[in-house]
Design a protein around this motif. Structure first.
Motif, PDB file in Angstrom:
ATOM      1  N   ILE A 344       0.900  -1.395  -0.036  1.00 37.43           N
ATOM      2  CA  ILE A 344      -0.119  -0.078   0.009  1.00 37.43           C
ATOM      3  C   ILE A 344       0.759   1.170   0.116  1.00 37.43           C
ATOM      4  O   ILE A 344       1.911   1.528   0.837  1.00 37.43           O
ATOM      5  CB  ILE A 344      -0.823  -0.022   1.235  1.00 37.43           C
ATOM      6  CG1 ILE A 344      -1.985  -1.294   1.131  1.00 37.43           C
ATOM      7  CG2 ILE A 344      -1.837   1.186   1.243  1.00 37.43           C
ATOM      8  CD1 ILE A 344      -2.674  -1.433   2.261  1.00 37.43           C
ATOM      9  N   GLU A 348      -5.177   6.714  -0.071  1.00 43.44           N
ATOM     10  CA  GLU A 348      -6.618   6.546  -0.836  1.00 43.44           C
ATOM     11  C   GLU A 348      -6.933   5.084  -0.939  1.00 43.44           C
ATOM     12  O   GLU A 348      -8.079   4.772  -1.405  1.00 43.44           O
ATOM     13  CB  GLU A 348      -6.390   7.165  -2.043  1.00 43.44           C
ATOM     14  CG  GLU A 348      -6.208   8.602  -2.011  1.00 43.44           C
ATOM     15  CD  GLU A 348      -6.145   9.380  -3.103  1.00 43.44           C
ATOM     16  OE1 GLU A 348      -6.021   9.046  -4.244  1.00 43.44           O
ATOM     17  OE2 GLU A 348      -5.917  10.742  -3.190  1.00 43.44           O
ATOM     18  N   GLN A 349      -5.891   4.126  -0.781  1.00 43.86           N
ATOM     19  CA  GLN A 349      -6.290   2.611  -0.981  1.00 43.86           C
ATOM     20  C   GLN A 349      -7.042   2.081   0.205  1.00 43.86           C
ATOM     21  O   GLN A 349      -6.498   1.244   0.899  1.00 43.86           O
ATOM     22  CB  GLN A 349      -5.055   1.900  -1.113  1.00 43.86           C
ATOM     23  CG  GLN A 349      -4.195   2.448  -2.334  1.00 43.86           C
ATOM     24  CD  GLN A 349      -2.838   1.639  -2.623  1.00 43.86           C
ATOM     25  OE1 GLN A 349      -1.906   2.302  -2.050  1.00 43.86           O
ATOM     26  NE2 GLN A 349      -2.707   0.478  -2.966  1.00 43.86           N
ATOM     27  N   ALA A 352      -7.864  -1.808   0.405  1.00 46.78           N
ATOM     28  CA  ALA A 352      -6.601  -2.479   0.687  1.00 46.78           C
ATOM     29  C   ALA A 352      -6.367  -2.436   2.189  1.00 46.78           C
ATOM     30  O   ALA A 352      -5.902  -3.266   2.897  1.00 46.78           O
ATOM     31  CB  ALA A 352      -5.420  -2.087  -0.097  1.00 46.78           C
TER      32      ALA A 352
END
Length: 460
Positions: A344, A348-349, A352
């Protein structure tokens, strides 16, 4: 309500109070620092003092239970905890607050192993997975609720509110324990206290905890290594004395049980690793990915949901499967969750990140709940106070060791690599450390454990 249900309720309430007080003070640090003019290093002792008092009191629990009876010790510990909580609420200096936090911890250190031994001996081996699941659910609720509840209390009442909040529940638990717990004759009034053994054991734990605290700070010095060496030496002397004494402070012969040793090793390798890496992850989320504290804290929600799923699964399948498949799956899932963090690169992920924390929740709780369910299957009821004391000392040390190891590792890596790479290597090391219990799983006689979980046929 049956007597054993009443005992379980009292124990779970005490466990909940203990965990709330371990976690809830963290959110009050800024307010405490401003009010008492405390440094960051001084604030650390608000938390460490509680853990130290808790851990140092645990060796006394088995001896006091034998001398005074479980009910009396449980009531004494709750009374001490309540008094110290009230005093901490009125502390007018950092030193006074830390003193009363140590006293709070001492009350909790007696409360948990004594309550655990009281509850466990009332349940047959095949029934203990259910009560272990209830314990794990309480262990899930406390860290999940504490930050939000603490924030509301500080807003309404100031930092003292986080301590005032514990008083009603502590008093209610004290009243229930007084009314519900049966008075029992002490097991042994003749054995004199082993003052030398107690001094060696408490001295060893103090030096080890103090050394680990020094290691987990930003300046790991030779003093920390010296403290750990001295603590290890005292621990070896304590172990030698306990094996030679007819009435030792702790019955270390219980560690001859391979199932208890296995369960304790799992706790070091999985929950202990998570406590350490969760602190590193919170620093990474805010310092590297730019998440706000509230956004970083919200990632504990998928962790909590994953943990809840794992606890329910363990409660339903433990008797049929035994501990081996659950713990092996747990190690792999937590390692996968930690490894996913290395992939990661942006805050913004969110999907995940949520997935990584959910995997860690499922994996860690599969291991901890299965280990908790396995630990005392071979322990006779008379030895449960000693076994519970050993288990809880191991639990506390696993948390301290996890924090010390991974904060030290991160600090050392940051001195030689860019921060992003240092965090990545720390996560990889934690993922590998989570897999360390796997070889032990292959040596476990899972079939024999499952036979212990078969309900005994009642005879007429």
């Amino acid at each position: 309500m049956s007597y054993r249900s009443k005992v379980a309720v009292v124990y779970l309430l005490g466990f909940f109070i203990d965990l709330i007080n371990m976690f809830i003070a963290n959110v009050a640090y800024p307010a405490i620092a401003h009010s008492l003019r405390a440094s960051v290093a001084g604030l650390a002792w608000v938390s460490n003092g509680y853990i130290m008092g808790l851990t140092l009191a645990i060796p006394l629990s088995a001896w006091l239970t034998q001398r005074a009876g479980a009910r009396q010790v449980f009531l004494l510990s709750l009374a001490l905890f309540t008094l110290a909580t009230a005093a901490a609420s009125f502390a007018d200096s950092l030193s006074a607050l830390v003193f009363w936090r140590v006293a709070q911890g001492a009350g909790g250190g007696l409360l948990i192993p004594v309550g655990q031994a009281l509850a466990w001996r009332l349940y047959a081996p095949h029934e203990r997975a259910k009560i272990a699941s209830a314990v794990m659910l309480v262990g899930l609720l406390a860290p999940a609720l504490s930050p939000a509840a603490g924030g509301l209390l500080i807003t309404a009442l100031g930092w003292r509110g986080v301590f005032f909040a514990s008083l009603p529940l502590a008093l209610a638990t004290l009243a229930l324990a007084y009314c519900w717990l049966r008075r029992e004759a002490p097991a042994d009034r003749s054995a004199p206290p082993d003052a030398t053994g107690l001094a060696l054991g408490c001295g060893a734990l103090f030096l080890l905890l103090f050394g680990l605290t020094r290691l987990s700070g930003s300046h790991a010095t030779g003093l920390a290594a010296l403290l750990l060496l001295a603590g290890g030496t005292l621990l070896a002397l304590f172990a030698r004395r306990c094996r030679k004494r007819p009435a030792p402070v702790l019955n270390l012969n219980l560690l001859a049980d391979p199932l208890l040793r296995f369960s304790m090793a799992v706790y070091q390798g999985v929950p202990g690793v998570f406590i350490g890496i969760s602190l590193v992850a919170m620093l990474w989320l805010q310092n590297q990915l730019g998440l706000t504290p509230s956004a970083a804290g919200m990632l504990m929600m998928p962790w909590s949901l994953g943990s809840f799923l794992a606890i329910c699964l363990t409660g339903k399948t433990f008797n049929a499967l035994g501990p081996r498949p659950l713990i092996m799956a747990g190690c792999l899932l937590q390692a996968a969750g930690i490894a996913l963090l290395t992939q990661i690169e942006s805050g913004e992920q969110q999907a995940a990140l949520a997935g990584a924390f959910a995997l860690m929740g499922v994996g860690g709780s599969l291991c901890s709940s299965a280990a908790q369910s396995s630990a005392f299957l071979n322990t006779p009821n008379a030895a449960l106070p000693d076994a519970a004391a050993l288990w809880n000392i191991n639990r506390q040390l696993s948390f301290c060791f996890g924090v010390a190891l991974f904060t030290l590792l991160l600090d050392q890596l940051c001195a030689h690599f860019a921060p992003a790479q240092a965090y990545s290597w720390t996560f990889w090391c934690a993922a590998l450390a989570t897999l360390l219990p796997l070889p032990l799983c292959f040596r476990l006689d899972n079939r024999a454990v499952k036979l212990r979980l078969v309900p005994k046929q009642e005879t007429s």
